[in-house]
Enzyme design. Structure first.
Site, short mmCIF file in Angstrom:
data_model
loop_
_atom_site.label_atom_id
_atom_site.label_comp_id
_atom_site.label_asym_id
_atom_site.label_seq_id
_atom_site.Cartn_x
_atom_site.Cartn_y
_atom_site.Cartn_z
N HIS A 189 0.76 -1.23 -0.35
CA HIS A 189 0.25 -0.05 -0.01
C HIS A 189 0.88 1.33 0.08
CE1 HIS A 189 -3.46 2.06 1.35
NE2 HIS A 189 -2.87 2.83 2.25
N GLU A 190 1.35 1.29 0.64
CA GLU A 190 2.18 2.36 0.78
C GLU A 190 3.02 2.96 -0.80
OE1 GLU A 190 1.62 4.20 3.36
OE2 GLU A 190 0.84 2.49 4.25
ZN LIG Z 1 -2.54 4.80 2.25
#
Ligand SMILES: [Zn+2]
Length: 824
Positions: free
Chosen positions: A288-289
């Site tokens: 996600h990051e």
């Molecule tokens: Zn996020």
């Protein structure tokens, strides 16, 4: 301080352009404050503006060589007048460290007394670290230098070089938005390597070095694989130099996408055993990051009302990357059980909003949009977009969008234009229905008539959302049919359904492709306890469990049906995400909120029996760990709990697992089986940060008037408590079967917790207010007090939002108990 409004931000962006930020921080001034020097080089096309600044003291304010009157700093804003086309502002100030995870957080590790600081400048905390124009569309390159104690290591967005003892210089960055500038400093333990020309590092507190080293390979391998995947998908190389992931103490979110220097909660570095689902969640967070490096960092939303351009994309892309490029091919199953559960709950609250363009009038209310809509629904909507236009057009549109807006900002219109160009379709109607209108539909399948119906609850505007999804039918553990199609009206005949054999259980949206509640028919519901475990694919089972849970929350399904399915189907479940997420929802919501008090002990026994069955028949360490935690939480078997506490009769992976021991300590404390001294003896055995916080929770769980009074005064009256300490206290407080013990605090919640505003940042306060809400006291009196609190106009935005959402959950409990009253 008054938060920056959208109008002010728009106005300021038209007159200001920052060409360079030079920031120097002095972190060697003791435990309370640090020095901050900011030199802002900027162009202006208007004579006046203001810069954001929230110091504890200022030493120098200078604009274009002229001293400014310190009185020009009012309410977090320094007024600037007489601007030239080209300007230099110098601000030297003393700033305060935070204890609430916002700004520059400082934490002392009780294990070895070492201190660590990390910057979390999201959402509007940058002015507590350096003077700046704090809005996402005024980007600038940053040249940062840091002075720190001699044995510290400094990490940040640019590669850090130690130029002298205690002096660090960070490489100048590409243009960054203020909210993702960071510095992380302390005596970190580190593991580093290089992949495809990118320097990768993972870092943690020194006391966690054993866990870091044990898990570094898994973390770094996943990071390397995701870089390969995203490079190919986006066609643009990662543009921010090194890639460090710093596991930080007392971190408010899961992680934060600071370019080049991601910060992650260090509870994700597991000291002991972790479940498959916990490891999946962590891997998903890494992905996600990393997706944010493109969606969020390279291209940033212009204002917070287009937050979905960051979060919906990162949420979707992370799951896609996990399935394609990690060992967690079941990532979408977890998404159903964890993320959709969260998102559907958000749709049931009055705070529900459209995915895109939801109002964020100022930087404080913008925080409210970091919810299940912007993440889970946004991701589901992107899957629907792909079903609508095809994956090739979607990926081509993403690439075009990224290329056009690199190092700049974007909004909904720009994104849609890119997708329309690549797909050749007009998306205005689709966007209106899916992105710009709030609401969730329910899908029903009628086997007898072959009809599929789509209904929208009255509280939402009626729009024609086109759903592309599948319907699966199962009998005796075999898939009888699976048909895929689209519905964009209230009802549609699906001829393949009539042609198919009749199935025991029919699941609309079985592959969970769309955003909808699956409304199971009475016959399917009645068959679920017997049939659910034998459905061959985990994704369909997850959708069926979610349908049961949604139905319980909507007062359509008796919570006892969920409990019966738990007893019969759950111990036979093989997917770890389903096991863990369903089990947790049962003990935190179904039993305390939906079952009437007289049936709650029986509910706990049922959970304990199911957990025992899973434990005894466990074929993997993962299942054994899930079962052991749930058994500890619900079992009244004191002999078992005491033996586990002594490390007896435990599977090898749980012997000497201090986190598991705390599960048992907390469970025993809640039942009054451990006194203060007992808890204290375990605290002394585990003088880690996690151990200290677990001990706080254990003390707050004790079922005595003294323990509750102590916990409440620590929660609401001790300003030295950190965000995590407050979370531990708040999360434990109401967990008791003795309602008389805690009922006096219901009223106090609505005055004492809102009173923490100002002392605690909004992000941290929102979490505390949600955890501390008296949800298990399901009674009309709680609702009356809650409504009265919301009628006051003095609540901070985060407290108001937490109360609105928690109250919606309370009302669900009340409605369910009215619809399915206690019998006998
Ligand atoms: Zn996020």
């Amino acid at each position: 301080m008054s938060p920056l409004t959208r109008t002010e931000a728009q106005q300021r962006a038209t007159t200001i352009r920052v060409s360079r930020m030079v920031v120097a921080l002095d972190l060697d001034q003791g435990p309370e404050t640090f020095g901050s020097r900011a030199e802002i080089h900027f162009e202006a096309t208007a004579p006046e503006t203001f810069v954001d600044l929230r110091p504890v003291g200022v030493a120098r304010l200078e604009l274009n060589g002229q001293d400014l009157d310190p009185a020009a700093l009012v309410d977090g804003r320094l007024a600037l007048a007489g601007l030239e086309p080209s300007n230099v502002l110098i601000v030297e100030a003393t700033m305060a460290y935070s204890r609430d995870g916002q700004g520059l957080h400082r934490s002392v590790d009780p294990a070895d007394e070492e201190a660590y600081v990390y910057g979390h400048l999201f959402l509007d905390a940058a002015p507590t670290v350096f003077a700046c124009f704090d809005q996402p569309d005024i980007k600038a390159p940053y040249a940062v230098s840091v002075r720190a104690p001699a044995d510290w290591r400094v990490l940040g967005n640019g590669a850090a070089t130690r130029v002298a003892e205690g002096c660090w210089e960070l490489a100048e960055t590409p243009p960054l938005a203020t909210y993702f500038v960071t510095v992380c400093a302390g005596p970190w333990a580190s593991v580093e390597r290089e992949h495809d020309g990118i320097r990768l590092g993972v870092h943690s507190r020194r006391s966690l070095s054993e866990a870091l080293e044990r898990q570094a390979d898994s973390l770094l391998n996943a990071t390397a694989d995701f870089f390969d995947y995203y490079h190919e998908l986006f066609g643009i190389r990662y543009p921010f130099g090194d890639y460090h992931q710093v596991f930080c103490p007392e971190f408010n979110a899961g992680a934060m996408e600071n370019p080049g220097c991601v910060t992650i909660r260090d509870t994700y570095l597991f000291r002991g055993s972790a479940t498959h689902d916990e490891l999946l969640t962590r891997t998903n967070t890494i992905a996600h990051e990393m997706a944010h490096m493109w969606f969020g960092d390279l291209v940033t939303m212009t204002w917070w009302d287009d937050l979905w351009l960051n979060e919906s994309f990162a949420e979707y892309l992370a799951h896609r990357a996990c399935v394609a490029a990690s060992e967690y091919a079941d990532a979408w199953v977890d998404s159903t059980m964890a993320r959709k559960l969260w998102g559907h709950s958000a749709e049931r609250s009055p705070s529900s909003h459209p995915v895109a363009g939801s109002p964020a009038q100022d930087a404080q209310t913008a925080l409210n949009n970091f919810d299940g809509i912007s993440y889970a629904k946004g991701s589901a909507v992107l899957r629907q977009l792909i079903a609508h236009i095809g994956d090739d057009a979607f990926v081509a549109g993403l690439r075009d969008h990224l290329q056009r807006n690199s190092f700049g900002n974007a909004d909904l219109a720009g994104f849609l234009a890119a997708i329309e160009r690549e797909s050749g379709s007009d998306l205005s109607g689709w966007s209106h229905a899916w992105l710009e209108t709030a609401g969730i539909d329910t899908l029903h399948v009628h086997q007898d008539t072959g009809r599929v119906t789509r209904s929208t609850p009255d509280r939402f505007a009626k729009v024609s959302r086109p759903h592309t999804f599948d319907i699966a039918g199962f009998t005796s553990g075999t898939a009888v049919f699976r048909v895929t199609g689209t519905i964009d009206r209230a009802t549609r005949k699906w001829p393949e359904l009539l042609a198919a054999d009749r199935a025991e259980v029919v699941i609309p949206n079985a592959s969970d492709l769309t955003w909808a509640v699956s409304g199971l028919e009475p016959e399917s519901l009645a068959n679920l306890p017997d049939a659910l475990a034998s459905i061959p694919d985990a994704q369909s089972r997850a959708v069926a469990w979610l349908a049961l849970i949604d139905g319980m929350h909507e007062a359509r399904i008796d919570p006892r049906l969920l409990m019966r399915t738990l007893t019969m189907a759950w111990p036979l479940e093989s997917n770890g995400s389903i096991l863990g997420r369903v089990g947790n929802h049962v003990i935190t919501r179904a039993i305390p909120v939906f079952l009437p008090p007289a049936e709650q002990p029986g509910g706990e026994e049922a959970m304990a029996t199911a957990a025992r069955r899973l434990y005894d028949g466990a074929t993997s360490a993962d299942h054994r760990l899930i079962a052991a935690r749930l058994l500890a939480a619900t079992s009244g078997d004191e002999t078992l709990l005491r033996s586990w506490l002594d490390g007896i009769d435990l599977p090898p992976e749980l012997v000497d697992d201090s986190d598991f021991r705390w599960f048992v300590v907390r469970a025993m404390s809640r039942r009054g089986l451990l006194d203060e001294q007992g808890i204290e003896s375990f605290r002394r055995r585990d003088e880690s940060l996690a151990g200290q916080q677990a001990a706080l929770a254990a003390r707050a769980l004790r079922p005595t008037a003294e323990a509750k009074e102590w916990a409440w005064s620590e929660l609401t009256g001790n300003p030295a408590r950190s965000n995590y300490e407050l979370n531990a206290l708040a999360g434990a407080f109401w967990q008791t079967t003795d309602r008389d013990l805690v009922s006096p605090y219901v009223e106090r919640y609505f005055t004492d917790v809102p009173g923490l505003a100002g002392r605690l940042g909004e992000d941290a306060l929102g979490t505390v207010a949600a955890l501390a809400y008296p949800l298990p006291l399901v009674a009309s009196r709680t609702l009356d007090l809650s409504r009265a609190a919301l009628a006051r106009d003095t609540l901070s935005p985060a407290v108001r939002r937490s109360i609105v959402d928690a109250q919606a959950k309370l009302e669900e409990g009340l409605a369910s108990r009215a619809a399915f009253p206690a019998t006998g």
